[in-house]
Enzyme design. Structure first.
Site, PDB file in Angstrom:
ATOM      1  CE1 TYR A   1      -3.092   3.124   1.075  1.00  0.00           C
ATOM      2  CE2 TYR A   1      -1.524   3.350   2.892  1.00  0.00           C
ATOM      3  CZ  TYR A   1      -2.567   3.863   2.132  1.00  0.00           C
ATOM      4  OH  TYR A   1      -3.084   5.110   2.424  1.00  0.00           O
TER       5      TYR A   1
ATOM      6  CG  HIS B   1       1.880   8.234  -0.178  1.00  0.00           C
ATOM      7  ND1 HIS B   1       1.090   7.479   0.660  1.00  0.00           N
ATOM      8  CD2 HIS B   1       2.753   7.366  -0.760  1.00  0.00           C
ATOM      9  CE1 HIS B   1       1.453   6.211   0.583  1.00  0.00           C
ATOM     10  NE2 HIS B   1       2.469   6.118  -0.264  1.00  0.00           N
TER      11      HIS B   1
ATOM     12  CG  HIS C   1       1.342  11.828   3.890  1.00  0.00           C
ATOM     13  ND1 HIS C   1       0.515  12.333   2.903  1.00  0.00           N
ATOM     14  CD2 HIS C   1       1.107  10.492   3.902  1.00  0.00           C
ATOM     15  CE1 HIS C   1      -0.172  11.362   2.356  1.00  0.00           C
ATOM     16  NE2 HIS C   1       0.170  10.220   2.931  1.00  0.00           N
TER      17      HIS C   1
ATOM     18  CG  HIS D   1       2.730   6.190   4.771  1.00  0.00           C
ATOM     19  ND1 HIS D   1       1.707   5.811   5.608  1.00  0.00           N
ATOM     20  CD2 HIS D   1       2.197   7.078   3.895  1.00  0.00           C
ATOM     21  CE1 HIS D   1       0.596   6.434   5.251  1.00  0.00           C
ATOM     22  NE2 HIS D   1       0.866   7.208   4.205  1.00  0.00           N
TER      23      HIS D   1
END
Length: 245
Positions: free
Chosen positions: A22, A107, A120, A122
């Site tokens: 993801y 992203h 941001h 991850h």
């Protein structure tokens, strides 16, 4: 304007590989079209430098009640360009993860409220600390043996730490994130600064902003969005002032 957001999450066994796909926007996730760049590091030799194999092994071999991964989700300053974000993220990874195995993705979706990019980070990482022992995948995620480390798994970073110590560690991570972002904002010549402290700790007499969520934002009219955005900016200290948590 830059805003501060930094949270840590835990992923249970069986969820790591899917979540890695993801954040890396692999498979059907690629249709989102908001991936800026990715990276990984500190992987054990048996992964052949493929992070997906690390998370598949964590899903398979991690203890049933153990976290297969941790994740930091961090808002990044939209004032910075892509190469500046690359540099900032590289330093964040070193500061936040150290020598633990990790994978990250940045992203930049378009905000449904303000119509601006919302970059941001991850940052997924394993709690398993590498040492001098060369372990196969199945042993890496087994229980640590302090008397004979070679016969057990890698020690977990948070093992034996109290709740207070874990809280202090999280606060230190949040401060490090804010300090690095402010360094890059200052270097860029921006007056905006972020603050890792709560509004109460900053002496700001207002409630923290609630997350609206895509569904609620989609139900707002264009006028309601403009009004909400104007109120948000005024609460944060006028159009160009510093922003808080």
């Amino acid at each position: 304007m830059a805003t501060f957001h930094c949270e840590i999450k835990s992923g249970h066994k069986g969820a790591a590989a899917d979540h890695a796909a993801y954040i890396a926007r692999q498979g059907w996730h690629s249709k989102r079209g908001d991936l800026l760049f990715t990276g990984h590091g500190n992987l054990p030799p048996w992964t052949s430098d493929q992070p997906g194999l690390l998370w598949k092994a964590a899903d398979q071999f991690e203890r049933s009640n153990g976290a297969a991964y941790r994740e930091l989700v961090i808002a990044l300053p939209r004032e910075l360009g892509t190469e500046e974000l690359r540099s900032l993220v590289a330093r964040m990874v070193i500061e936040l993860v150290g020598n633990k195995p990790y994978q990250y993705a940045v992203h930049a979706p378009t905000s449904s409220l303000e119509g601006q990019d919302n970059p941001h980070l991850h940052l997924m990482y394993s709690d398993r600390l590498p040492d001098e022992v060369d372990r196969p995948a199945e042993r890496m995620f087994s229980r640590y043996n302090p008397k004979n480390p070679a016969t057990g798994g890698c020690r977990k970073d948070n093992a034996g730490r109290s709740r207070a110590q874990l809280r202090e560690d999280l606060i230190a991570k949040r401060k490090a994130v804010a300090d690095l972002q402010n360094e890059y904002l200052a270097r860029k010549g921006c007056s905006t600064r972020v603050d890792h402290r709560t509004l109460k700790e900053q002496g700001v007499a207002r409630r923290a902003e609630r997350h609206l969520g895509p569904a609620r934002i989609n139900d707002m009219s264009a006028g309601e969005k403009r009004k909400y955005t104007a109120l948000r900016r005024r609460a944060d200290g006028d159009e160009g002032g510093p922003t808080a948590v």
